[in-house]
Design an enzyme around this catalytic site. Sequence first.
Site, PDB file in Angstrom:
ATOM      1  N   ASN A 156      34.992 -37.677  51.153  1.00 18.52           N
ATOM      2  CA  ASN A 156      35.682 -35.954  51.593  1.00 18.52           C
ATOM      3  C   ASN A 156      35.522 -36.115  53.185  1.00 18.52           C
ATOM      4  O   ASN A 156      34.539 -35.239  53.795  1.00 18.52           O
ATOM      5  CB  ASN A 156      34.795 -35.027  51.147  1.00 18.52           C
ATOM      6  CG  ASN A 156      34.845 -33.816  50.280  1.00 18.52           C
ATOM      7  OD1 ASN A 156      36.254 -33.522  51.247  1.00 18.52           O
ATOM      8  ND2 ASN A 156      33.955 -32.759  50.404  1.00 18.52           N
ATOM      9  N   TRP A 157      36.955 -35.318  52.915  1.00 22.03           N
ATOM     10  CA  TRP A 157      37.140 -35.111  54.328  1.00 22.03           C
ATOM     11  C   TRP A 157      37.351 -34.064  54.547  1.00 22.03           C
ATOM     12  O   TRP A 157      37.412 -34.011  55.884  1.00 22.03           O
ATOM     13  CB  TRP A 157      39.145 -35.844  54.633  1.00 22.03           C
ATOM     14  CG  TRP A 157      39.057 -37.897  54.833  1.00 22.03           C
ATOM     15  CD1 TRP A 157      37.362 -38.495  54.939  1.00 22.03           C
ATOM     16  CD2 TRP A 157      40.185 -38.558  55.796  1.00 22.03           C
ATOM     17  NE1 TRP A 157      38.517 -39.837  55.444  1.00 22.03           N
ATOM     18  CE2 TRP A 157      38.845 -39.601  55.466  1.00 22.03           C
ATOM     19  CE3 TRP A 157      41.508 -37.891  56.902  1.00 22.03           C
ATOM     20  CZ2 TRP A 157      40.313 -40.772  56.531  1.00 22.03           C
ATOM     21  CZ3 TRP A 157      42.089 -38.821  57.323  1.00 22.03           C
ATOM     22  CH2 TRP A 157      41.580 -40.529  56.991  1.00 22.03           C
ATOM     23  N   LYS A 158      37.962 -33.078  53.978  1.00 22.68           N
ATOM     24  CA  LYS A 158      37.010 -31.989  54.159  1.00 22.68           C
ATOM     25  C   LYS A 158      38.762 -31.659  55.073  1.00 22.68           C
ATOM     26  O   LYS A 158      39.819 -31.897  54.580  1.00 22.68           O
ATOM     27  CB  LYS A 158      35.916 -31.399  54.469  1.00 22.68           C
ATOM     28  CG  LYS A 158      34.624 -31.829  54.337  1.00 22.68           C
ATOM     29  CD  LYS A 158      33.474 -31.473  54.622  1.00 22.68           C
ATOM     30  CE  LYS A 158      32.078 -31.790  53.356  1.00 22.68           C
ATOM     31  NZ  LYS A 158      30.882 -31.371  54.129  1.00 22.68           N
TER      32      LYS A 158
ATOM     33  N   HIS B 182      32.716 -27.815  44.855  1.00 24.99           N
ATOM     34  CA  HIS B 182      31.797 -27.713  45.820  1.00 24.99           C
ATOM     35  C   HIS B 182      31.227 -26.405  46.529  1.00 24.99           C
ATOM     36  O   HIS B 182      31.746 -25.331  46.567  1.00 24.99           O
ATOM     37  CB  HIS B 182      32.669 -28.708  46.851  1.00 24.99           C
ATOM     38  CG  HIS B 182      31.904 -29.040  48.305  1.00 24.99           C
ATOM     39  ND1 HIS B 182      31.380 -28.370  49.067  1.00 24.99           N
ATOM     40  CD2 HIS B 182      31.449 -30.642  48.159  1.00 24.99           C
ATOM     41  CE1 HIS B 182      31.039 -29.432  50.104  1.00 24.99           C
ATOM     42  NE2 HIS B 182      31.369 -30.514  49.483  1.00 24.99           N
TER      43      HIS B 182
ATOM     44  N   GLU C  50      31.305 -25.983  49.860  1.00 24.01           N
ATOM     45  CA  GLU C  50      31.421 -25.489  50.654  1.00 24.01           C
ATOM     46  C   GLU C  50      32.634 -24.089  50.253  1.00 24.01           C
ATOM     47  O   GLU C  50      32.660 -22.769  50.413  1.00 24.01           O
ATOM     48  CB  GLU C  50      32.332 -25.377  51.410  1.00 24.01           C
ATOM     49  CG  GLU C  50      31.364 -26.857  52.398  1.00 24.01           C
ATOM     50  CD  GLU C  50      31.611 -27.974  52.669  1.00 24.01           C
ATOM     51  OE1 GLU C  50      31.024 -28.521  54.196  1.00 24.01           O
ATOM     52  OE2 GLU C  50      33.109 -28.171  52.875  1.00 24.01           O
TER      53      GLU C  50
ATOM     54  N   GLU D 160      24.939 -32.376  45.054  1.00 23.87           N
ATOM     55  CA  GLU D 160      24.901 -32.256  46.568  1.00 23.87           C
ATOM     56  C   GLU D 160      23.895 -31.239  47.248  1.00 23.87           C
ATOM     57  O   GLU D 160      23.729 -30.021  47.069  1.00 23.87           O
ATOM     58  CB  GLU D 160      25.719 -32.342  47.135  1.00 23.87           C
ATOM     59  CG  GLU D 160      27.710 -33.152  46.991  1.00 23.87           C
ATOM     60  CD  GLU D 160      28.445 -32.833  48.120  1.00 23.87           C
ATOM     61  OE1 GLU D 160      28.573 -34.125  48.491  1.00 23.87           O
ATOM     62  OE2 GLU D 160      29.200 -32.157  47.717  1.00 23.87           O
TER      63      GLU D 160
ATOM     64  N   GLY E 110      25.437 -32.020  55.596  1.00 25.95           N
ATOM     65  CA  GLY E 110      25.966 -32.034  57.041  1.00 25.95           C
ATOM     66  C   GLY E 110      24.894 -31.659  57.730  1.00 25.95           C
ATOM     67  O   GLY E 110      24.858 -31.140  59.382  1.00 25.95           O
TER      68      GLY E 110
ATOM     69  N   SER F 137      24.441 -36.178  53.506  1.00 25.16           N
ATOM     70  CA  SER F 137      23.941 -36.410  54.863  1.00 25.16           C
ATOM     71  C   SER F 137      23.818 -37.685  54.237  1.00 25.16           C
ATOM     72  O   SER F 137      22.580 -38.920  55.163  1.00 25.16           O
ATOM     73  CB  SER F 137      22.362 -35.950  55.422  1.00 25.16           C
ATOM     74  OG  SER F 137      22.861 -34.837  55.387  1.00 25.16           O
TER      75      SER F 137
ATOM     76  N   GLY G 180      30.331 -36.682  53.540  1.00 27.97           N
ATOM     77  CA  GLY G 180      31.765 -35.687  54.324  1.00 27.97           C
ATOM     78  C   GLY G 180      31.600 -37.147  55.330  1.00 27.97           C
ATOM     79  O   GLY G 180      33.012 -37.801  55.421  1.00 27.97           O
TER      80      GLY G 180
END
Length: 248
Positions: free
Chosen positions: A10-12, A89, A91, A159, A165, A205, A226
């Site tokens: 997932n490049w976000k 997700h 976020e 997650e 992160g 992570s 990520g």
Amino acid sequence: MTRRKLAAGNWKMNGLNADLTELEGLPSVSRAEVLICPPATLVERMARAASSVSVGGQDCHPATSGAHTGDISARMLADAGASHVILGHSERRQDHGETDALVRSKIEAAWSADLRAILCIGETEAQYQAGETLDVLRRQLSGSLPDGASQDNLIVAYEPVWAIGTGLVPTMAEIRDVHAFLRAELTARFGADTGGGIRLLYGGSVKPGNAAEIFAVPDVDGALVGGASLKAADFGEIIKALEAAAAA
């Protein structure tokens, strides 16, 4: 039941056209599947450039089209060459206030466009510390997931929000217990064949240094990665660890 291992990146909100060269450094694998979900601006270009990597979107709108400035529909993602889409997700849930009901409608839209949905669920640090992890996951899984799920249209990614992160990772026993719980919940709702065939990913992570240990946990069918997916040197090592786990 045999489930093909999946390394999903997932490049976000990261990545420009020049970063597509990272694909060239990824290892070739035969047992595992590799997926990258870049920002929407790169989906079509990545789909054209990638020969052995599947491409997905990071979100979609529940409507097929309309007056939704700045949004992207599942049909648009499919038209650009995507085969998957990440939905729910943390976020998106936190930054955009997405509810389980909204995530559910997005999954239905993804399925209508023949996209495989990656449903993300996970608890916050406060919920984890309060011992509410399984209750939160049960609620999110039930509220976010429509009927009609199958191993062909759904992947579930666990997650823990507090691990994304941060460098923090649950213990292997905790990951094992959560994935066993999710497997049982899916089996209870959809039956042994379907529930046993839906892939479960761990995310939070995941790095080259801990990937092999995580992939050795029962019912971990891969990872949603990520930051470590942005560079071929890091993501490549995770892919190699998953390929080795698939061969074991």
